[in-house]
Design a protein around this motif. Structure first.
Motif, mmCIF file in Angstrom:
data_model
loop_
_atom_site.group_PDB
_atom_site.id
_atom_site.type_symbol
_atom_site.label_atom_id
_atom_site.label_comp_id
_atom_site.label_asym_id
_atom_site.label_seq_id
_atom_site.Cartn_x
_atom_site.Cartn_y
_atom_site.Cartn_z
ATOM 1 N N ARG A 200 0.836 -1.181 0.000
ATOM 2 C CA ARG A 200 0.000 0.000 0.000
ATOM 3 C C ARG A 200 0.881 1.244 0.000
ATOM 4 O O ARG A 200 1.965 1.251 0.586
ATOM 5 C CB ARG A 200 -0.918 0.026 1.230
ATOM 6 C CG ARG A 200 -1.941 -1.113 1.278
ATOM 7 C CD ARG A 200 -2.951 -1.002 0.153
ATOM 8 N NE ARG A 200 -3.957 -2.055 0.206
ATOM 9 C CZ ARG A 200 -3.836 -3.240 -0.378
ATOM 10 N NH1 ARG A 200 -2.719 -3.532 -1.055
ATOM 11 N NH2 ARG A 200 -4.803 -4.122 -0.300
ATOM 12 N N THR B 28 -4.734 5.473 1.674
ATOM 13 C CA THR B 28 -3.752 4.525 1.155
ATOM 14 C C THR B 28 -4.188 4.064 -0.231
ATOM 15 O O THR B 28 -5.387 3.926 -0.501
ATOM 16 C CB THR B 28 -3.607 3.291 2.060
ATOM 17 O OG1 THR B 28 -4.880 2.650 2.200
ATOM 18 C CG2 THR B 28 -3.053 3.666 3.421
ATOM 19 N N TYR C 53 -7.534 -0.618 8.457
ATOM 20 C CA TYR C 53 -7.282 0.824 8.477
ATOM 21 C C TYR C 53 -7.487 1.323 9.909
ATOM 22 O O TYR C 53 -8.611 1.621 10.316
ATOM 23 C CB TYR C 53 -8.215 1.546 7.505
ATOM 24 C CG TYR C 53 -8.093 1.067 6.087
ATOM 25 C CD1 TYR C 53 -7.163 1.626 5.223
ATOM 26 C CD2 TYR C 53 -8.908 0.042 5.609
ATOM 27 C CE1 TYR C 53 -7.038 1.182 3.908
ATOM 28 C CE2 TYR C 53 -8.790 -0.410 4.301
ATOM 29 C CZ TYR C 53 -7.856 0.166 3.466
ATOM 30 O OH TYR C 53 -7.741 -0.289 2.178
ATOM 31 N N GLU D 129 -4.858 9.850 5.973
ATOM 32 C CA GLU D 129 -4.862 8.392 6.171
ATOM 33 C C GLU D 129 -5.105 7.605 4.888
ATOM 34 O O GLU D 129 -5.170 6.379 4.912
ATOM 35 C CB GLU D 129 -5.946 8.021 7.195
ATOM 36 C CG GLU D 129 -5.718 8.602 8.568
ATOM 37 C CD GLU D 129 -4.412 8.120 9.184
ATOM 38 O OE1 GLU D 129 -4.082 6.937 9.041
ATOM 39 O OE2 GLU D 129 -3.722 8.940 9.811
ATOM 40 N N GLN E 55 0.982 4.957 1.234
ATOM 41 C CA GLN E 55 0.346 5.806 2.234
ATOM 42 C C GLN E 55 0.544 7.279 1.917
ATOM 43 O O GLN E 55 1.651 7.730 1.629
ATOM 44 C CB GLN E 55 0.956 5.504 3.607
ATOM 45 C CG GLN E 55 0.434 6.376 4.732
ATOM 46 C CD GLN E 55 -1.000 6.037 5.095
ATOM 47 O OE1 GLN E 55 -1.326 4.883 5.338
ATOM 48 N NE2 GLN E 55 -1.869 7.036 5.138
#
Length: 207
Positions: free
Chosen positions: A72, A81, A185, A79, A74
């Protein structure tokens, strides 16, 4: 004199999408001598961990990274991703770099030019896509295609890990990500952990 041994080099004809050959790196075990260009629908790069197959090595590489390696990207500002670096760049440009595309006919503002064009076509030009089998009218050709597949053709997408079935590929993908791939998450303000990014955003907005 030593006896001569006749050797025959066997090669495998590999069918590959011609579009994949442009600006494309092929893995070391695939040589140009073994490549045989075929029709674009030929599928020749199978995943060794599941049933997925790709017509381009870069698509297989992305599949393995996002699905099996859980890679992922980021965002360093929020937040968010992404599974592709291009998606992260697009997110940052639209959300954090204040690139906006205002509609000249209403108060709507888009973060992408294609989103603005889609909005104008739907809201101001009244473009609709009529189903030829019922009264349904879609706001996009993609929605019409999904409607016909799920309603009139009975298309269902079966999860390979449980009994879940979806009427849309995106729904199946979201199901697998939240239920089987352990993609989480976490909230950075409490102990809450979501299985979907939109659930996390909703939680943070409420809390």
């Amino acid at each position: 004199p030593e006896a001569l041994v006749e050797c025959k080099l066997e090669t495998t004809d590999i069918k590959v999408d011609p579009l994949c050959l442009e600006n494309q790196s092929i893995p070391g075990d695939f040589t140009t001598q073994n490549l045989k260009v075929s029709k674009p629908e030929a599928v020749i790069f199978p995943c060794n961990e599941c049933d997925y197959t790709a017509t381009c090595f870069r698509n297989l590489k992305h599949h393995k990274a996002s699905v099996h390696e859980k890679v992922r990207y980021q965002c360093d500002i929020c937040e968010y991703t992404a599974t592709r670096i291009t998606h992260l760049k697009r997110h940052k440009a639209s959300i954090h770099e204040a690139i906006k595309y205002p509609c000249g006919q209403c108060d709507y503002t888009a973060t992408r030019i294609d989103s603005l064009k889609k909005h104008q076509a739907i809201e101001h030009e009244g473009i609709r896509y009529q189903c030829d089998q019922c009264e349904y009218k879609a706001k996009s050709s993609a929605n019409l295609k999904q409607h016909k597949a799920s309603i009139h053709e009975g298309v269902r997408y079966q999860c390979t890990q449980c009994d879940f079935t979806a009427t849309d590929k995106s729904h199946l993908k979201r199901h697998k990500a939240s239920m089987h791939e352990a993609i989480k998450y976490p909230c950075d303000q409490c102990d809450y952990t979501a299985t979907r990014i939109d659930s996390l955003k909703k939680h943070q907005a409420i809390e």
